[in-house]
Design a protein around this motif. Sequence first.
Motif, short mmCIF file in Angstrom:
data_model
loop_
_atom_site.label_atom_id
_atom_site.label_comp_id
_atom_site.label_asym_id
_atom_site.label_seq_id
_atom_site.Cartn_x
_atom_site.Cartn_y
_atom_site.Cartn_z
N UNK B 128 -90.22 -41.61 -44.99
CA UNK B 128 -89.57 -42.22 -46.17
C UNK B 128 -89.55 -41.23 -47.32
N UNK B 129 -90.63 -40.46 -47.46
CA UNK B 129 -90.73 -39.47 -48.54
C UNK B 129 -89.75 -38.33 -48.31
N UNK B 130 -89.72 -37.85 -47.04
CA UNK B 130 -88.80 -36.77 -46.68
C UNK B 130 -87.36 -37.19 -46.96
N UNK B 131 -87.02 -38.43 -46.58
CA UNK B 131 -85.66 -38.92 -46.80
C UNK B 131 -85.37 -39.08 -48.30
N UNK B 132 -86.39 -39.54 -49.03
CA UNK B 132 -86.26 -39.71 -50.49
C UNK B 132 -85.91 -38.38 -51.16
N UNK B 133 -86.48 -37.30 -50.64
CA UNK B 133 -86.22 -35.98 -51.21
C UNK B 133 -84.93 -35.37 -50.66
N UNK B 134 -84.24 -36.11 -49.79
CA UNK B 134 -82.95 -35.61 -49.29
C UNK B 134 -83.02 -34.99 -47.91
N UNK B 135 -84.08 -35.29 -47.16
CA UNK B 135 -84.18 -34.78 -45.79
C UNK B 135 -85.12 -33.59 -45.68
N UNK B 136 -85.30 -33.19 -44.42
CA UNK B 136 -86.27 -32.13 -44.12
C UNK B 136 -85.89 -30.80 -44.75
N UNK B 137 -84.63 -30.43 -44.57
CA UNK B 137 -84.19 -29.13 -45.09
C UNK B 137 -84.26 -29.11 -46.62
N UNK B 138 -83.82 -30.22 -47.23
CA UNK B 138 -83.85 -30.31 -48.70
C UNK B 138 -85.30 -30.26 -49.21
N UNK B 139 -86.21 -30.88 -48.48
CA UNK B 139 -87.63 -30.83 -48.87
C UNK B 139 -88.14 -29.40 -48.90
N UNK B 140 -87.68 -28.63 -47.92
CA UNK B 140 -88.08 -27.22 -47.89
C UNK B 140 -87.53 -26.48 -49.11
N UNK B 141 -86.27 -26.76 -49.45
CA UNK B 141 -85.67 -26.16 -50.65
C UNK B 141 -86.49 -26.49 -51.88
N UNK B 142 -86.82 -27.80 -52.00
CA UNK B 142 -87.54 -28.26 -53.19
C UNK B 142 -88.92 -27.59 -53.26
N UNK B 143 -89.59 -27.56 -52.12
CA UNK B 143 -90.92 -26.94 -52.06
C UNK B 143 -90.85 -25.49 -52.54
N UNK B 144 -89.84 -24.80 -52.06
CA UNK B 144 -89.64 -23.39 -52.43
C UNK B 144 -89.31 -23.26 -53.92
N UNK B 145 -88.42 -24.13 -54.41
CA UNK B 145 -87.99 -24.05 -55.81
C UNK B 145 -89.15 -24.36 -56.76
N UNK B 146 -89.95 -25.36 -56.42
CA UNK B 146 -91.08 -25.72 -57.27
C UNK B 146 -92.09 -24.57 -57.30
N UNK B 147 -92.30 -23.95 -56.14
CA UNK B 147 -93.19 -22.80 -56.06
C UNK B 147 -92.66 -21.67 -56.96
N UNK B 148 -91.35 -21.44 -56.91
CA UNK B 148 -90.74 -20.40 -57.74
C UNK B 148 -90.92 -20.74 -59.22
N UNK B 149 -90.82 -22.03 -59.55
CA UNK B 149 -91.04 -22.49 -60.93
C UNK B 149 -92.46 -22.18 -61.38
#
Lengths: 252, 181
Positions: B128-149
């Motif tokens: 449910x959380x993965x889907x909330x964030x827009x799916x598996x691939x999008x979660x990876x993007x977000x994880x990467x972007x937050x880390x970059x932040x």
Amino acid sequence: MKLKKIKITSRKLRYRLTTSIFLGVLFLITFGAIFWHIQKGPELDGTPKLLRYSFLWNEKVWMMLKSSKRMSVDKPVPKKGEKFRVNGSLGLREAFYPENYFVKVNNGREPAELSISAFKLLPKTNYSTDFRCIEGWSEELHYAGVRFRDFMEYYNVGKKPDGKYYAYVGLETPDRRYYVSLDMESMLHDQTLLAWEINGEELTTEHGAPLRLVIPIKYGIKSLKRIGKIFFSDVQPPDYWAERGYDWYSGF
Amino acid sequence: MNKLTIIEKHSRILRWTHWLNFLLLLLMMWSGILIYWADQAFLPIPKLWAERLHLNNRLAEGMGWHFLIMWPFTINGIIYVTYLIISGQWRREKYQSAQKVAYFLVPLLGAGTIISGLAIYKPVQLGWLTELLGGYRMSRYIHFAVMAGLLLFIIIHVIQVIRHGWNNFRSMIAGYEIEKD
């Protein structure tokens, strides 16, 4: 909130600063030493011992939270025949002759050899979900095959004479170059398939023809291609990537 | 005798959690890059860097470290934020912009790494959380972007600290700042 102000002699202040710096350096050295000790210490199956224990601990935590009961989320069905990524040819190097292909099934009692049609006559299950590689990439795929659970029930395998399930399932390719082992709970999952179709077409050789495991509640490394042998055991059978530093459980 | 007035600026808990967080975050970023190397989906790691810094072919090791350090990183982060809230330290008006950013934005980014990380780590159990964030691939993007932040914050933070000088930096080591008359 107001910040506290105090008057203090410069000698006492110097002492305070020195103590803080000393403690700080001690903290850094300790942290570094712990890191170094873990990193350079003895290994267990290709990874530092503590990292292996950490995998096992995480496995316990998530198993306790029933991670192998939930479903991998349904995804839209891809176009029939849509191409998908080929990754890994371990265990597929030998020539493959479909006409005399048999899967060895060993229950610990009487071993059997099943032809592919022996699987295809079983109830067919299909669904679409993410295939997630341990490297990080993922693809939405549509699978069709028989549930591992249905296969066990039909051929009456996987249970001990006392009627209880074995703790583990082992699978290997015909040349035994690639092999995986899995916990029974995950193998009983609704989405765990012995599959012969992906995206509506028969498996190609590089994707694991004639029969492969599909287990979307775990990383792709567990979805063994070209099954040569299925066996059951209460002792955890060897697992190719778990011997090379990876998490054995590898479950989502 | 020569007496000085000092301001008690950072409590002991805050200092310890701050520095522990720094080291743990460093390990998280390092092990995260070891994992990212295996599928460089967003930004390719220059080959020369990967070789010089030994970032290549260490996926298993990266995962081992990442899933070990995630525990102390999360626990330490919770202690840090809980302390900020309970002590009311985050309400201080005296603080300069850098500290305000540190107190408001950084815990949010920290929570972002944990939430998006969980979405990648357990995409079935926490589907449910993965889907909330827009799916598996999008979660990876977000994880990467937050880390970059977070990385960007660290760079700005370090520059600010250098600009503010020793009196300020010392307060994160020994806790006090000497009041200038």
